[in-house]
Design a protein around this motif. Structure first.
Motif, PDB file in Angstrom:
ATOM      1  N   SER A  37       0.843  -1.264   0.027  1.00  0.00           N
ATOM      2  CA  SER A  37       0.054   0.112   0.146  1.00  0.00           C
ATOM      3  C   SER A  37       0.897   1.129   0.065  1.00  0.00           C
ATOM      4  O   SER A  37       1.777   1.321   0.527  1.00  0.00           O
TER       5      SER A  37
ATOM      6  N   GLN B 173      -4.996   2.116   5.017  1.00  0.00           N
ATOM      7  CA  GLN B 173      -6.208   1.353   4.398  1.00  0.00           C
ATOM      8  C   GLN B 173      -7.434   2.053   4.675  1.00  0.00           C
ATOM      9  O   GLN B 173      -8.134   2.491   3.752  1.00  0.00           O
TER      10      GLN B 173
ATOM     11  N   GLY C 275      -8.876   5.165   1.835  1.00  0.00           N
ATOM     12  CA  GLY C 275      -9.594   4.799   0.762  1.00  0.00           C
ATOM     13  C   GLY C 275     -11.241   4.630   1.151  1.00  0.00           C
ATOM     14  O   GLY C 275     -12.038   4.589   0.457  1.00  0.00           O
TER      15      GLY C 275
ATOM     16  N   SER D 271      -6.598   8.272  -2.865  1.00  0.00           N
ATOM     17  CA  SER D 271      -6.263   7.198  -2.735  1.00  0.00           C
ATOM     18  C   SER D 271      -6.444   6.103  -4.165  1.00  0.00           C
ATOM     19  O   SER D 271      -5.689   5.122  -4.479  1.00  0.00           O
TER      20      SER D 271
ATOM     21  N   ARG E 236      -3.555   3.804  -5.680  1.00  0.00           N
ATOM     22  CA  ARG E 236      -3.853   2.250  -6.038  1.00  0.00           C
ATOM     23  C   ARG E 236      -3.679   2.011  -7.444  1.00  0.00           C
ATOM     24  O   ARG E 236      -2.990   1.083  -7.766  1.00  0.00           O
TER      25      ARG E 236
END
Length: 131
Positions: free
Chosen positions: A22, A26, A29, A40, A44
């Motif tokens: 990442s 977490q 997002g 985000s 990604r």
């Protein structure tokens, strides 16, 4: 809270048996703030583009996260394959007409209408890893 302990246990298990990759926490997002979510998604998609041999685009709209991934892939010299059904879109026509080339002069953008064509188009960039 409960969510933190679940994420922590999944992270610990993946750390022992797999991979967590990442560019951001977490939770970023999951925010409802549209700007944070957009940042985000860009991160990604940059990771997805870097990890793949190429990017296959089945459909996209201008400004979509799919086209952000396309730009990220092209920026690092990864090929982009457009599924035949989307090649009539203006963004796709422009991409095909102005396709960048790799260091060996191969176009980084092409169209395909079957899995076999996709495989053939990606084969020059396929890597073989010997252990």
């Amino acid at each position: 809270g409960a969510v933190g302990s679940i994420i922590g246990s999944v992270g610990a298990e993946a750390g022992e048996n797999g991979l967590i990759l990442s560019e951001c926490p977490q939770a970023e997002g999951r925010r409802f703030d549209p700007e944070a979510r957009a940042r985000s998604l860009k991160r990604r998609n940059r990771l997805v583009a870097a990890l793949g041999t190429g990017t296959l685009v089945m459909a996209a709209r201008p400004g979509s996260s799919t086209l952000i991934e396309v730009q990220a892939a092209l920026a690092i010299g990864r090929p982009v394959i457009l599924w035949q059904a989307c090649t009539q879109e203006s963004w796709a026509e422009d991409l095909l007409q102005n396709a960048p080339k790799d260091a060996e002069g191969r176009s980084l953008v092409a169209a395909a209408g079957s899995a076999r064509e996709v495989e053939a188009l990606l084969s020059p960039w396929a890597r073989v890893w010997w252990l």
